[in-house]
Design a protein around this motif. Structure first.
Motif: not given
Length: 306
Positions: A90-95, A99-104, A128-129
């Motif tokens: 799901g994160v990769i789909e957004r990227l 989109e920029r996605v943060a992980f905490v 992706m970076r």
């Protein structure tokens, strides 16, 4: 959380960090405080306000921090140890959508004994970076105040295995390794770990860091063999989250060094042929090979009752 002027803080963060490049379609791995809110960097605050979504080890834990910063209304994605690989898709789909996605994680630097490594690996594999936003780390904080002057590098173990056999093997390896070791432990298991370290490490010094960066922070260095009694002397010492730094084995000016060599040899002889055990002991301790070889022969004879 302390009361802060969130808009003013975010304005200061933008002024300090806003001029930097923040590529779209990238994962930002953001360190958060381990106890003291003031340890959150201005760059982290700016990034959390900038991204389109925030992946969290526990959304319920991260939401109060984000509210304190005045960061609300963004999608919070649950990415934890039980779903990390599946959630990565799901994160990769957004990227991929730019989109920029943060992980905490819940506290400190992600992927250091916390989720994050599998997510980063999946994002990198997708081409992706992944961009680090460094900050608080309890392991680095503990090492910085341990005063381990003989240490040259360290081995980070995090939490030891829960199963007795695996845990005993891990402790054997730690005791046999001359390098600095860093462990995490929970309050309900710290007394048991202290007893195990007392047996495995004897006079080797251990720095016990409790509740780092919090109100009741304490940092104490004692020989491992006295650690159980030190904990027992004050019930308050059993409370909180623990980081332990097991100091490196010194190579001079230490009367307990021969005993330390014996513990290294015993651990290695239990798992390896004599020559291999001695070769590894030389590398770990820096002691002369001939002396270690003679001592290994003697220890082997003693263990066989000869």
């Amino acid at each position: 959380m302390n009361t802060i002027d969130a808009p003013l803080l975010r304005q200061a963060a933008a002024a300090a960090a806003g001029g930097q490049s923040y590529p779209a379609g990238a994962l930002y791995v953001v360190a958060t405080p381990i106890g003291n809110l003031a340890d959150l960097t201005l760059r982290a605050i700016h990034v959390l306000g900038l991204v389109e979504a925030i992946a969290c080890e526990d959304t319920r834990h991260s939401a109060p921090l984000l509210r304190t910063l005045g960061i609300e209304g963004k999608p919070l994605l649950a990415v934890h140890e039980h779903n990390e690989r599946e959630a990565a898709a799901g994160v990769i789909e957004r990227l991929a959508r730019g989109e920029r996605v943060a992980f905490v994680s819940d506290a400190g630097t992600p992927a250091v004994s916390d989720p994050g490594a599998a997510l980063v690996a999946a994002v990198a594999a997708a081409g992706m970076r992944c961009i680090p936003v460094p900050g608080a780390s309890s392991a680095a904080a503990a090492l910085s105040v341990a005063g381990d002057a003989d240490g040259h590098g360290f081995v980070f173990h995090g939490f030891l295995p829960a199963k007795a056999g695996e845990r005993a093997q891990a402790l054997q390896r730690i005791a046999a390794d001359a390098h600095t070791a860093i462990l995490f432990e929970a309050p309900h298991r710290i007394a048991a770990l202290a007893a195990e370290l007392a047996t495995a490490c004897g006079p080797r010094r251990v720095t016990v860091c409790r509740e780092l960066t919090k109100q009741f922070e304490s940092v104490t260095t004692v020989p491992a063999e006295t650690l159980p009694q030190w904990l027992a002397d004050d019930p308050n010492r059993l409370r909180g989250e623990f980081v332990l730094v097991i100091h490196a084995l010194g190579h001079s000016g230490d009367e307990s060094l021969p005993d330390r060599h014996d513990r290294v040899l015993d651990a290695l002889l239990a798992a390896l042929p004599l020559k291999q055990a001695v070769a590894l002991a030389v590398e770990l301790t820096g002691a002369p090979r001939n002396a270690l070889y003679e001592r290994a022969l003697a220890r082997k004879r003693e263990s066989q009752g000869g």
